[in-house]
Design an enzyme around this catalytic site. Structure first.
Site, PDB file in Angstrom:
ATOM      1  N   ASP A  32      -0.365   2.624  -1.481  1.00 28.01           N
ATOM      2  CA  ASP A  32      -0.699   2.080  -2.801  1.00 28.01           C
ATOM      3  C   ASP A  32      -0.735   0.558  -2.698  1.00 28.01           C
ATOM      4  O   ASP A  32       0.304  -0.092  -2.544  1.00 28.01           O
ATOM      5  CB  ASP A  32       0.354   2.532  -3.819  1.00 28.01           C
ATOM      6  CG  ASP A  32       0.011   2.112  -5.245  1.00 28.01           C
ATOM      7  OD1 ASP A  32      -0.980   1.377  -5.426  1.00 28.01           O
ATOM      8  OD2 ASP A  32       0.740   2.514  -6.168  1.00 28.01           O
TER       9      ASP A  32
ATOM     10  N   ASP B 276      -7.378   1.799  -5.097  1.00 28.27           N
ATOM     11  CA  ASP B 276      -6.199   1.172  -4.504  1.00 28.27           C
ATOM     12  C   ASP B 276      -5.206   2.149  -3.884  1.00 28.27           C
ATOM     13  O   ASP B 276      -4.172   1.725  -3.379  1.00 28.27           O
ATOM     14  CB  ASP B 276      -5.480   0.310  -5.548  1.00 28.27           C
ATOM     15  CG  ASP B 276      -5.141   1.084  -6.819  1.00 28.27           C
ATOM     16  OD1 ASP B 276      -5.685   2.194  -6.991  1.00 28.27           O
ATOM     17  OD2 ASP B 276      -4.346   0.581  -7.627  1.00 28.27           O
ATOM     18  N   GLU B 277      -5.490   3.443  -3.912  1.00 27.54           N
ATOM     19  CA  GLU B 277      -4.538   4.423  -3.393  1.00 27.54           C
ATOM     20  C   GLU B 277      -5.235   5.415  -2.464  1.00 27.54           C
ATOM     21  O   GLU B 277      -6.368   5.821  -2.716  1.00 27.54           O
ATOM     22  CB  GLU B 277      -3.863   5.197  -4.531  1.00 27.54           C
ATOM     23  CG  GLU B 277      -3.082   4.328  -5.508  1.00 27.54           C
ATOM     24  CD  GLU B 277      -2.423   5.143  -6.602  1.00 27.54           C
ATOM     25  OE1 GLU B 277      -1.856   6.211  -6.283  1.00 27.54           O
ATOM     26  OE2 GLU B 277      -2.482   4.720  -7.770  1.00 27.54           O
TER      27      GLU B 277
END
Length: 399
Positions: free
Chosen positions: A9, A105-106
């Protein structure tokens, strides 16, 4: 072979990238927003300095500035964030071909078969953490576990720039005391239902009888019970595996509370234009329209209805969504946010059942119109062509 799953993350991703390109902002509270001119623009991301003032994602710019008068507001640069997301993914793919995105973003990584080459999961996680910081200039939190749900929990537990390991032997000690909403897919609505059943922690959920949860929540109750007990066996998709699109939708928090049907109709058209364009860009059409309605107290109502024929025509999607709204909402409360989604998707060239009630010539004209609008906007920008209905309230049509 025992599974080793990582969840990476990127910390405060949008804001971190902006601070990287604007070093003068690094020690200031920063919020990334869709619009910096509109005081009702929505906060998409914030840095840790802004978090200290309790600035939250999803609130309006003016609400954020009331909490933090010195807040620096930056307009979102999605192409830049996409580029950094791609760079991070290239680092992940050095260690495994099983990389599954969960937003920009993950990502989940299955490194079960990589440990012989690179060491155990903790070693790989720390190596990735150091490379992201050194090569990209941003930080990442990594959760390490034996399933996807616990790996995601791990990446949420320590931030920024940290590695958290959750094993089969210690997960009860580490996560059962966390609030139930920390568990993946437990949103506000599910949290409220669980709290009403005296389920406040992940441990409470794990120790419920699964049959009781199924009676209260349906099949989803059993899924959440399985997650809480560490029984998640869902695989991490390979990076070359194309996951079929099951639905396309969009939702927006309105710049002000909507107080009448015409307000809602305008916002439904804004959302339907986005949904229709994305359907056409993916060469898809759908036959079921869903809407979600959120009131100022954040209570959500969801309804859906079928169409006579599969479609990607903006006006047909909007008309059906508006019909559903009129049948579902009694205006005992104002409307804070709306969502429109199309499901039951097929490829556009798929043969489908013909409706006896549709006007094929009119539909062909509407399809051509939508395609022309898409091309004009692609060349000259989204606001180069607008529907007349959207000119009735400029505060709503510019979101």
């Amino acid at each position: 072979m025992k599974r080793v799953i990582l969840h990476c993350d990127l910390n405060n991703f949008y804001a971190s990238v902006e601070c990287l390109y604007h070093p003068e902002l690094r020690d200031k509270p920063v919020a990334v927003c869709g619009s910096i001119e509109d005081r009702h623009g929505i906060v998409l991301a914030k840095n840790y300095a802004a978090k200290k003032y309790k600035v939250k994602t999803g609130e309006t710019v003016w609400e954020a500035k009331n909490k933090c008068p010195g807040l620096v507001v930056v307009k979102a640069n999605h192409s830049l964030y996409y580029k950094f997301s791609k760079y991070a993914r290239q680092i992940y793919e050095y260690y495994t071909d099983r990389v599954e995105s969960f937003g920009l973003d993950e990502c989940w990584l299955d490194v079960s078969e990589s440990t012989l080459l690179f060491g155990d999961g903790t070693k790989i996680a720390n190596e990735i953490r150091e490379r992201i910081k050194r090569e990209l200039g941003v930080t990442v939190s990594v959760g390490v576990s034996y399933n996807k749900v616990f790996a995601k929990l791990g990446s949420d537990m320590k931030k920024p720039d940290a590695v958290t390991v959750i094993t089969e032997n210690d997960f009860k000690e580490k996560i059962w005391g966390l609030p139930v909403e920390a568990l993946l897919y437990v949103g506000d609505s599910t949290k409220k239902k669980l709290n009403n059943m005296a389920v406040f922690t992940i441990g409470d959920l794990a120790n419920c009888h699964s049959e009781f949860l199924v009676r209260q929540l349906g099949k989803w109750g059993y899924t959440l019970w399985s997650f809480a007990n560490g029984y998640d066996t869902s695989p991490v998709a390979k990076n070359d595996c194309e996951i079929p699109i099951k639905s396309i939708g969009n939702s927006l928090t309105a710049p002000r509370d909507l107080t009448n049907n015409e307000d809602v109709r305008i916002l439904i058209y804004v959302l339907s234009e986005s949904v229709g364009e994305r359907l056409r860009s993916h060469n898809l059409k759908g036959r079921t329209v869903q809407i979600s309605i959120k009131d100022p107290e954040l209570q959500t109502l969801e309804r859906q209805a079928g169409l006579d024929i599969h479609t990607s025509i903006t006006s047909e999607i909007a008309q059906k969504a508006y019909e559903i709204f009129l049948k579902s909402w009694n205006w005992s409360k104002n409307v804070r946010a709306l969502g429109v989604r199309v499901t039951d998707l097929v490829e556009s060239d798929t043969c489908t059942q013909i409706s006896l009630f549709s006007d094929d010539i009119k539909r062909q004209k509407l399809e051509i119109l939508d395609e022309c609008v898409d091309r004009v906007r692609e060349r000259f920008g989204y606001y180069s062509v607008r529907r007349g209905i959207l000119l009735q309230d400029r505060g709503l049509n510019r979101i």
